[in-house]
Design a protein around this motif. Structure first.
Motif, short mmCIF file in Angstrom:
data_model
loop_
_atom_site.label_atom_id
_atom_site.label_comp_id
_atom_site.label_asym_id
_atom_site.label_seq_id
_atom_site.Cartn_x
_atom_site.Cartn_y
_atom_site.Cartn_z
N PHE A 21 -103.45 97.96 46.61
CA PHE A 21 -102.12 98.46 46.24
C PHE A 21 -101.56 99.31 47.37
O PHE A 21 -102.31 99.99 48.07
CB PHE A 21 -102.21 99.30 44.96
N SER A 22 -100.25 99.26 47.51
CA SER A 22 -99.56 100.07 48.52
C SER A 22 -98.92 101.29 47.85
O SER A 22 -98.83 101.37 46.61
CB SER A 22 -98.47 99.22 49.19
N ASP A 25 -96.17 100.13 45.77
CA ASP A 25 -96.61 99.66 44.44
C ASP A 25 -96.70 100.85 43.47
O ASP A 25 -96.31 100.74 42.29
CB ASP A 25 -97.97 98.98 44.52
N ALA A 26 -97.24 101.98 43.97
CA ALA A 26 -97.37 103.16 43.11
C ALA A 26 -95.99 103.67 42.70
O ALA A 26 -95.78 104.05 41.53
CB ALA A 26 -98.16 104.25 43.82
N ILE A 56 -103.86 106.32 43.42
CA ILE A 56 -103.26 105.17 42.74
C ILE A 56 -103.49 105.33 41.23
O ILE A 56 -104.60 105.64 40.79
CB ILE A 56 -103.89 103.85 43.24
N LEU A 60 -102.55 101.37 36.91
CA LEU A 60 -102.12 100.34 37.87
C LEU A 60 -103.33 99.54 38.34
O LEU A 60 -103.30 98.30 38.34
CB LEU A 60 -101.39 100.99 39.05
N THR A 61 -104.39 100.24 38.72
CA THR A 61 -105.59 99.49 39.11
C THR A 61 -106.10 98.66 37.93
O THR A 61 -106.57 97.54 38.10
CB THR A 61 -106.71 100.42 39.61
N ALA A 93 -103.86 104.14 48.37
CA ALA A 93 -103.09 103.04 48.94
C ALA A 93 -103.87 102.40 50.09
O ALA A 93 -104.40 103.09 50.95
CB ALA A 93 -101.74 103.54 49.42
#
Lengths: 139, 80
Positions: A21-22, A25-26, A56, A60-61, A93
């Motif tokens: 994830f970037s 994305d967060a 993160i 999301l993860t 990230a």
């Protein structure tokens, strides 16, 4: 996308994939979920809180568990019915994440499978682990 | 040693998140809060794992209440 039917499934069947994830994305997740906690989107705040950068979001993860179920195990015919998640360590990230899942329980009566799954950083630490409950539709 | 009813009560309390739930042989989905279709799947799979037994869908469809479930569990345990 995998298309396992009930008769294809067996204890020990496993799948895995990699993801990352970037920071964008967060930010997108913060906007979509409304969780704007600065630990996840504010670098200065995260550093002052003792982290090497914004953490993160755990949820999301954990969306990678949705991918695991909906795309790989069992794939197309999945009905995600629940999961228990334990968050073990933070990730950041750019961290390369390995997602793995294995079928550990099958109940014929309602075509319910359970998957033991984990997300682990490329350099080893466990990010989270989950027990995922899944049904099948359509076959 | 706990009776099957006592063990089921513990399973139901955990799955339905009702720590004070009192289960009887007459309990069924109509008189136990939150015993919906997904909870039913969770209950059945928890029972299968606890007793290391397997149910067929047809067996489950014949059950009218917890008492019938207890009788079915006893039969399966006796046949192991």
């Amino acid at each position: 996308m995998m298309e396992y039917s009930w008769s294809d499934l067996h204890i020990g069947l496993s799948h895995g994939f990699d993801a990352a994830f970037s920071s964008q994305d967060a930010s997108t997740f913060a906007a979509l979920s409304g969780d704007t906690n600065p630990l996840h989107v504010d670098t200065d705040y995260a550093l002052k809180a003792g982290f090497p950068g914004p953490v993160i979001f755990g949820m999301l993860t954990s969306s990678l568990y949705s991918r695991l179920v909906g795309v790989y195990l069992p794939g197309k015919f999945a009905l995600l019915q629940g999961m228990d998640i334990n968050f073990i360590s933070p990730c950041y990230a750019g961290d390369l994440l390995h997602v793995a899942g294995e079928v550990v329980f099958l109940s014929d009566a309602f075509r319910r499978l359970e998957i033991k799954a984990s997300i682990r950083k490329d350099d080893g630490p466990l990010v989270s682990k989950a027990l995922i409950r899944v049904g099948l539709h359509g076959n | 040693m706990a009776s099957i009813l006592e063990e089921l009560q513990s399973i139901f309390r955990d799955v339905l998140d009702q720590p004070d739930l009192i289960l009887t042989r007459e309990s069924n989905a109509s008189n136990v809060d939150d015993w919906d279709s997904l909870a039913h799947i969770n209950l059945v799979t928890s029972i299968e794992k606890h007793y290391k037994i397997k149910f067929a869908l047809g067996e489950l469809q014949e059950l009218k209440n917890v008492g019938d479930m207890i009788d079915l569990i006893e039969a399966k345990l006796a046949a192991k």
